[in-house]
Design a protein around this motif. Sequence first.
Motif, PDB file in Angstrom:
ATOM      1  N   ARG A  20       0.936  -1.278   0.083  1.00 53.26           N
ATOM      2  CA  ARG A  20       0.059  -0.020  -0.105  1.00 53.26           C
ATOM      3  C   ARG A  20       1.023   1.197   0.024  1.00 53.26           C
ATOM      4  O   ARG A  20       0.639   2.129  -0.850  1.00 53.26           O
ATOM      5  CB  ARG A  20      -1.057  -0.184   1.350  1.00 53.26           C
ATOM      6  CG  ARG A  20      -1.710   1.223   1.295  1.00 53.26           C
ATOM      7  CD  ARG A  20      -2.739   1.188   2.479  1.00 53.26           C
ATOM      8  NE  ARG A  20      -2.091   0.988   3.793  1.00 53.26           N
ATOM      9  CZ  ARG A  20      -1.487   2.048   4.544  1.00 53.26           C
ATOM     10  NH1 ARG A  20      -1.872   3.240   4.074  1.00 53.26           N
ATOM     11  NH2 ARG A  20      -0.989   1.987   5.820  1.00 53.26           N
ATOM     12  N   TYR A  24       0.815   4.053  -3.163  1.00 55.50           N
ATOM     13  CA  TYR A  24       0.337   5.410  -2.975  1.00 55.50           C
ATOM     14  C   TYR A  24       1.654   6.204  -3.044  1.00 55.50           C
ATOM     15  O   TYR A  24       1.408   7.518  -3.579  1.00 55.50           O
ATOM     16  CB  TYR A  24      -0.263   5.463  -1.578  1.00 55.50           C
ATOM     17  CG  TYR A  24      -1.691   5.195  -1.941  1.00 55.50           C
ATOM     18  CD1 TYR A  24      -2.579   5.740  -2.352  1.00 55.50           C
ATOM     19  CD2 TYR A  24      -2.013   3.729  -1.083  1.00 55.50           C
ATOM     20  CE1 TYR A  24      -3.825   4.908  -2.794  1.00 55.50           C
ATOM     21  CE2 TYR A  24      -3.248   3.351  -1.305  1.00 55.50           C
ATOM     22  CZ  TYR A  24      -4.414   3.838  -2.117  1.00 55.50           C
ATOM     23  OH  TYR A  24      -5.475   3.492  -2.433  1.00 55.50           O
ATOM     24  N   GLU A  28       0.698   8.831  -5.936  1.00 56.57           N
ATOM     25  CA  GLU A  28       0.327  10.200  -5.574  1.00 56.57           C
ATOM     26  C   GLU A  28       1.412  10.842  -5.249  1.00 56.57           C
ATOM     27  O   GLU A  28       1.458  12.020  -5.370  1.00 56.57           O
ATOM     28  CB  GLU A  28      -0.451   9.849  -4.282  1.00 56.57           C
ATOM     29  CG  GLU A  28      -1.876   9.085  -4.242  1.00 56.57           C
ATOM     30  CD  GLU A  28      -2.735   9.853  -5.466  1.00 56.57           C
ATOM     31  OE1 GLU A  28      -2.819  11.045  -5.270  1.00 56.57           O
ATOM     32  OE2 GLU A  28      -3.465   9.142  -6.218  1.00 56.57           O
TER      33      GLU A  28
END
Length: 158
Positions: A20, A24, A28
Motif C-alpha cells: 500500500r 500510494y 500520488e
Amino acid sequence: MKMPLHIRPLARDDYRAVGRIFFYAIHEGTKGIYSDQQRRAWGSEAIELDRWKARLDHLNGFIAEINHEPVGFFTIDREGYLDLAFVLPSVARMGVGQALLKNVEQWAKDNGATQLTTDASLVAWPFFLKNGWHVTNEEHVERNGVTLTRYKMQKSVR
C-alpha cells in the motif's frame, strides 16, 4: 502537533502495508514529477500483494508507524544497498523518512557496511542529498517499455 512515530524492524507480515505504501508513494507522491505512464510502469496498475509477500522474505529494513498505522518503510542489505525507500504522501516532510534513514544507516554500520548506495528517483534524490549522500551517476532505465530517470547515489558510514 507532533505525532508519535514508532520505528520497528520490517516483518514478513508487513507485506500488505508495504504494498500500500509503495503504491500510494508512486501514484500520488510522484505526481508532477513523473507522467501517468511512468507511474504505471514503475508502480503497476494495482497493489500486487503476492509480489510483496514473496519479496519480504528476502528484505531487511524498517517500517515507520504513527498511531500503529504503517506510513513508511526503508530496506537495506548487508552490503549497504538501500533498495526501497517509501513514505506515504500524507506524511511527507514530517520526519518519517529521516527517522527511517537513521535506522537503516545504523543497521548498515552494525552489520559491517562502510558504504551505502541507492538508486534514487527524481523525487528521492534531493532527500538523500540533504542527508549527506552524493550522486555518482544519472541513468535512464526502462520499465515496461517506459524510460525513467534515476540517480546512483552513495554515502560513507564509518
